[in-house]
Design a protein around this motif. Structure first.
Motif, PDB file in Angstrom:
ATOM      1  N   ILE A 215     -29.111  -9.812   5.841  1.00 35.89           N
ATOM      2  CA  ILE A 215     -29.823 -10.883   6.538  1.00 35.89           C
ATOM      3  C   ILE A 215     -30.829 -11.530   5.593  1.00 35.89           C
ATOM      4  O   ILE A 215     -31.783 -10.897   5.143  1.00 35.89           O
ATOM      5  N   HIS A 216     -30.595 -12.782   5.283  1.00 40.17           N
ATOM      6  CA  HIS A 216     -31.521 -13.551   4.457  1.00 40.17           C
ATOM      7  C   HIS A 216     -32.140 -14.646   5.317  1.00 40.17           C
ATOM      8  O   HIS A 216     -31.427 -15.404   5.978  1.00 40.17           O
ATOM      9  N   THR A 217     -33.454 -14.730   5.316  1.00 39.32           N
ATOM     10  CA  THR A 217     -34.162 -15.676   6.172  1.00 39.32           C
ATOM     11  C   THR A 217     -34.864 -16.729   5.337  1.00 39.32           C
ATOM     12  O   THR A 217     -35.590 -16.393   4.398  1.00 39.32           O
ATOM     13  N   GLU A 218     -34.645 -17.983   5.678  1.00 37.73           N
ATOM     14  CA  GLU A 218     -35.377 -19.066   5.028  1.00 37.73           C
ATOM     15  C   GLU A 218     -36.483 -19.516   5.979  1.00 37.73           C
ATOM     16  O   GLU A 218     -36.275 -20.366   6.840  1.00 37.73           O
ATOM     17  N   SER A 219     -37.633 -18.929   5.834  1.00 41.39           N
ATOM     18  CA  SER A 219     -38.743 -19.227   6.738  1.00 41.39           C
ATOM     19  C   SER A 219     -40.061 -18.993   6.031  1.00 41.39           C
ATOM     20  O   SER A 219     -40.193 -18.086   5.209  1.00 41.39           O
ATOM     21  N   ARG A 220     -41.029 -19.830   6.366  1.00 40.08           N
ATOM     22  CA  ARG A 220     -42.377 -19.622   5.855  1.00 40.08           C
ATOM     23  C   ARG A 220     -43.127 -18.590   6.678  1.00 40.08           C
ATOM     24  O   ARG A 220     -44.188 -18.113   6.270  1.00 40.08           O
ATOM     25  N   GLU A 221     -42.600 -18.274   7.854  1.00 40.29           N
ATOM     26  CA  GLU A 221     -43.241 -17.303   8.737  1.00 40.29           C
ATOM     27  C   GLU A 221     -42.236 -16.246   9.197  1.00 40.29           C
ATOM     28  O   GLU A 221     -41.992 -16.079  10.393  1.00 40.29           O
ATOM     29  N   PRO A 222     -41.636 -15.511   8.270  1.00 39.39           N
ATOM     30  CA  PRO A 222     -40.641 -14.508   8.679  1.00 39.39           C
ATOM     31  C   PRO A 222     -41.225 -13.401   9.541  1.00 39.39           C
ATOM     32  O   PRO A 222     -40.514 -12.794  10.346  1.00 39.39           O
ATOM     33  N   ASP A 223     -42.535 -13.143   9.389  1.00 38.48           N
ATOM     34  CA  ASP A 223     -43.148 -12.039  10.127  1.00 38.48           C
ATOM     35  C   ASP A 223     -43.411 -12.353  11.591  1.00 38.48           C
ATOM     36  O   ASP A 223     -43.930 -11.501  12.319  1.00 38.48           O
ATOM     37  N   LYS A 224     -43.069 -13.574  12.040  1.00 38.66           N
ATOM     38  CA  LYS A 224     -43.133 -13.838  13.479  1.00 38.66           C
ATOM     39  C   LYS A 224     -42.067 -13.035  14.216  1.00 38.66           C
ATOM     40  O   LYS A 224     -42.170 -12.821  15.422  1.00 38.66           O
ATOM     41  N   ALA A 225     -41.046 -12.604  13.486  1.00 35.75           N
ATOM     42  CA  ALA A 225     -39.966 -11.821  14.083  1.00 35.75           C
ATOM     43  C   ALA A 225     -40.315 -10.340  14.068  1.00 35.75           C
ATOM     44  O   ALA A 225     -41.077  -9.860  13.230  1.00 35.75           O
TER      45      ALA A 225
END
Length: 359
Positions: A215-225
């Motif tokens: 799982i690769h996430t393109e997000s500036r806020e990955p820790d919202k998950a």
């Protein structure tokens, strides 16, 4: 000019709309621009009752007159102006909606804007409460393990909820045989999703680790998950036992297991006796599972912590299952929890050193 003419002039106003002269006692003043209006030309705001000239009023979709302050633009389309009678309020965010832009929850019929629809299923909209009650524990629905679980009451099964914030490879996850369902979530952005696994057994640990590692996430806020772990519920699996299991972990052990309750995270507060809802580390409101909500996101950056967490949870589940209620003291549970966390194969001193470097 005689005295009577002077008196009539003093008591007569000229309407700014039609130009007619009206006795002062029958004139009105626009509440916005303060021009003089006659009885025939004044408009009255449907909501607050102030008088207005034609240039200072708006018209609701129902043709009622509104002042600028009372006219509510639809929060979705922005075009339709609404009076208090015509505005529908979203049951989640309270934004006004016109009839063309509102959605209705299929189960409870509450009004929803598009942003607050928790999920769409079969062309029907659902609010978060109704959707969650429908999919309470999706990994048990139509599960191939279900019959086997009925035959073996001490068989451990686990279900995971994997939240991903931001753009990611949705097709890979949706096509995985380990994934039973998915949905949007109000805590995630538009491209974020929550995925629910099918019922997992110990034999699935390596497979789920492989899935998460990709799982690769393109997000500036990955820790919202975050991540949630559902453990099979039996008479010996109680929320309070699992509270003491989490309480027994040191801050470092909790971090090694990808837990975040020790950092006072608002989504997973560890409070003795508080075992109900979406802000607790241990959620006991499900019929078939005990839900541990303490985990941070599971993706390529934290996949190495997934199997240690599963092994720790498996050990504690079996420990509880082997002891009747009231046979274990809280100190025993805490000690066993800490010992199990230390002995899981991937919570080695090297891993703990790596965790400190990451921090």
């Amino acid at each position: 000019m005689n005295d009577n003419d002077k008196e009539n002039e003093a008591t007569t106003g000229k309407c700014a709309e039609c130009g007619g002269e009206t006795p002062a006692r029958d004139t009105h003043q626009c509440a916005a621009c303060h021009v003089t209006l006659c009885e025939s030309c004044v408009e009255t705001c449907h909501d607050c009752g102030v008088g207005l000239c034609h240039g200072c009023c708006e018209e609701c979709q129902c043709a009622e007159t509104l002042c600028h302050d009372c006219a509510l633009p639809c929060s979705a389309c922005g075009r339709m102006l609404l009076c208090s009678d015509c505005a529908v309020r979203c049951g989640v965010c309270d934004d006004p909606l016109c009839s063309d832009c509102e959605y209705r929850c299929e189960d409870c019929d509450c009004a929803l804007c598009y942003e607050c629809v928790y999920d769409f299923a079969d062309d029907y909209a659902y609010c978060s409460d109704c959707w969650n009650s429908r999919r309470q524990e999706p990994y048990y629905a139509d599960s191939p393990c279900w019959l086997k679980m009925q035959e073996h009451k001490h068989m451990l099964t686990i279900g995971l909820e994997i939240e991903i914030n931001g753009a990611h490879g949705q097709s890979r996850l949706k096509e995985s045989p380990l994934i039973a369902g998915w949905c949007t979530d109000l805590s995630l952005d538009d491209e974020g999703r929550e995925y629910q696994t099918r019922t997992l057994t110990r034999e699935d640990f390596d497979a789920i680790y492989g899935l998460v590692r990709g799982i690769h996430t393109e997000s500036r806020e990955p820790d919202k998950a975050g991540g949630h772990m559902h453990l099979r519920r039996t008479s010996r699996q109680t929320p309070s036992r699992w509270y003491w299991a989490l309480k027994g972990l040191s801050d470092q052990q909790a971090r090694n297991l990808n837990m975040r309750h020790t950092s006072n995270n608002r989504w997973c507060e560890l409070i003795h006796g508080d075992y109900d809802g979406k802000h607790t580390a241990v959620n006991g409101c499900h019929e078939n599972t005990i839900e541990l909500r303490t985990f941070a996101r599971w993706d390529e950056t934290t996949a190495h912590r997934l199997i240690p967490a599963l092994e720790w949870a498996s050990h504690m589940w079996r420990h509880f299952e082997s002891h009747d209620l009231y046979q274990l003291k809280t100190a025993d549970i805490m000690r066993e929890s800490a010992r199990s966390a230390y002995q899981t194969p991937r919570t080695t001193p090297a891993m703990r050193l790596s965790a400190r470097k990451e921090a």
